[in-house]
Motif scaffolding. Sequence first.
Motif, PDB file in Angstrom:
ATOM      1  N   ALA A   1      40.220  10.757  -0.878  1.00 55.01           N
ATOM      2  CA  ALA A   1      40.930  10.252  -2.055  1.00 55.01           C
ATOM      3  C   ALA A   1      39.946   9.924  -3.177  1.00 55.01           C
ATOM      4  N   HIS A   2      38.811   9.321  -2.839  1.00 52.86           N
ATOM      5  CA  HIS A   2      37.805   8.988  -3.852  1.00 52.86           C
ATOM      6  C   HIS A   2      37.183  10.252  -4.446  1.00 52.86           C
ATOM      7  N   ILE A   3      36.925  11.241  -3.616  1.00 54.61           N
ATOM      8  CA  ILE A   3      36.360  12.498  -4.110  1.00 54.61           C
ATOM      9  C   ILE A   3      37.352  13.195  -5.040  1.00 54.61           C
ATOM     10  N   LEU A   4      38.609  13.240  -4.641  1.00 56.68           N
ATOM     11  CA  LEU A   4      39.637  13.864  -5.472  1.00 56.68           C
ATOM     12  C   LEU A   4      39.782  13.121  -6.798  1.00 56.68           C
ATOM     13  N   ARG A   5      39.786  11.812  -6.753  1.00 57.37           N
ATOM     14  CA  ARG A   5      39.902  11.018  -7.980  1.00 57.37           C
ATOM     15  C   ARG A   5      38.720  11.290  -8.901  1.00 57.37           C
ATOM     16  N   GLY A   6      37.517  11.328  -8.337  1.00 60.47           N
ATOM     17  CA  GLY A   6      36.329  11.603  -9.140  1.00 60.47           C
ATOM     18  C   GLY A   6      36.374  12.986  -9.763  1.00 60.47           C
ATOM     19  N   ALA A   7      36.840  13.977  -8.997  1.00 63.02           N
ATOM     20  CA  ALA A   7      36.943  15.336  -9.531  1.00 63.02           C
ATOM     21  C   ALA A   7      37.959  15.387 -10.669  1.00 63.02           C
ATOM     22  N   CYS A   8      39.070  14.700 -10.515  1.00 61.71           N
ATOM     23  CA  CYS A   8      40.087  14.686 -11.570  1.00 61.71           C
ATOM     24  C   CYS A   8      39.563  14.013 -12.830  1.00 61.71           C
TER      25      CYS A   8
END
Length: 57
Positions: A31-38
Amino acid sequence: MHPNHHPPREGRKQRTTARRWAARHRRTARAHILRGACYGLGTGATGLAFMWLERLM
């Protein structure tokens, strides 16, 4: 013996514990990786849009 003292863990048990910890935290890490990518994509798109607008002016 101190009541909070834990004996040193053995190698195999330590690896199993690390795997369990990783399994528990994998969803949060994704979730943190996805949020950072977004956030990164949004920031990049905004920057490109402003650069494009500056060239038009």
